[in-house]
Write a protein that holds these residues in place. Structure first.
Motif, PDB file in Angstrom:
ATOM      1  N   HIS A  27       0.742  -1.134  -0.158  1.00 61.13           N
ATOM      2  CA  HIS A  27      -0.170   0.224  -0.112  1.00 61.13           C
ATOM      3  C   HIS A  27       0.909   1.442   0.059  1.00 61.13           C
ATOM      4  O   HIS A  27       1.844   1.236   0.401  1.00 61.13           O
ATOM      5  N   GLY A  28       0.016   2.497  -0.496  1.00 57.08           N
ATOM      6  CA  GLY A  28       0.798   3.622  -0.478  1.00 57.08           C
ATOM      7  C   GLY A  28       0.678   4.486   0.938  1.00 57.08           C
ATOM      8  O   GLY A  28       0.127   3.874   2.054  1.00 57.08           O
ATOM      9  N   TRP A  36      -6.288  -2.140  -0.680  1.00 54.97           N
ATOM     10  CA  TRP A  36      -6.258  -3.119  -1.465  1.00 54.97           C
ATOM     11  C   TRP A  36      -7.695  -4.081  -1.735  1.00 54.97           C
ATOM     12  O   TRP A  36      -7.721  -4.965  -2.446  1.00 54.97           O
ATOM     13  N   GLN A  39      -9.345  -5.008  -5.116  1.00 54.71           N
ATOM     14  CA  GLN A  39      -8.494  -5.568  -6.046  1.00 54.71           C
ATOM     15  C   GLN A  39      -8.436  -7.186  -5.409  1.00 54.71           C
ATOM     16  O   GLN A  39      -8.338  -8.050  -6.404  1.00 54.71           O
ATOM     17  N   HIS A  94       1.809   0.378  -4.691  1.00 57.12           N
ATOM     18  CA  HIS A  94       1.214   1.807  -5.055  1.00 57.12           C
ATOM     19  C   HIS A  94       2.024   3.008  -4.327  1.00 57.12           C
ATOM     20  O   HIS A  94       2.155   2.847  -3.086  1.00 57.12           O
ATOM     21  N   SER A  95       2.422   3.935  -5.105  1.00 60.45           N
ATOM     22  CA  SER A  95       3.184   4.987  -4.108  1.00 60.45           C
ATOM     23  C   SER A  95       4.171   4.526  -3.263  1.00 60.45           C
ATOM     24  O   SER A  95       5.120   3.729  -3.830  1.00 60.45           O
ATOM     25  N   GLY A  98       5.330   0.855  -3.923  1.00 69.09           N
ATOM     26  CA  GLY A  98       6.050   0.673  -5.204  1.00 69.09           C
ATOM     27  C   GLY A  98       7.479   0.831  -4.880  1.00 69.09           C
ATOM     28  O   GLY A  98       8.359   0.174  -5.343  1.00 69.09           O
TER      29      GLY A  98
END
Length: 126
Positions: A27-28, A36, A39, A94-95, A98
């Motif tokens: 997660h970000g 999430w 998804q 994400h963010s 990542g």
């Protein structure tokens, strides 16, 4: 509540649903694994095993004073991946997630992920 304890004693919360090829979601900032859920429900229904964790100092994981940096996040991720014995793994971030995934690959290699091809854009080519 499902938790995993890292070598330094930090408890990390994680969700682990379904069976099949694993997809791990990172997660970000300042979110949690709950970001999430849609998804995870989608891919779980498609036959994948879906995993998401609350990074240290986020969500339901321990709130730590130390270790809140990318190298530690990557090491925590590696410990979780090893503890769950995830192989042929798809990593999604994400963010900040990542960056966590990129640091994981840089520090711990590519033995467990599914492919040696990496894509950082929605417009990737094969």
């Amino acid at each position: 509540m499902t938790t995993f304890t890292t070598r330094d004693g930090t408890r990390l919360f994680y969700k682990d649903w379904g069976t099949g090829q694993p997809i791990l979601f990172a997660h970000g900032w300042p979110l949690s694994s709950d970001a999430w859920d849609q998804q995870m429900l989608f891919f779980g229904a498609q036959g994948y095993r879906v995993i998401a964790h609350d990074r240290r100092s986020h969500g339901r994981s321990d709130q730590t004073w130390d270790g809140n940096h990318m190298d530690q996040y990557a090491d925590d991720l590696a410990e979780l991946i090893a503890a769950l014995d995830l192989r042929d793994l798809i990593l999604v971030g994400h963010s900040t997630g990542g960056g966590e995934v990129a640091h994981y690959l840089g520090r711990h290699g590519t033995a467990r992920p599914a492919s040696r091809r990496w894509c950082w854009s929605a417009r990737c080519r094969r």
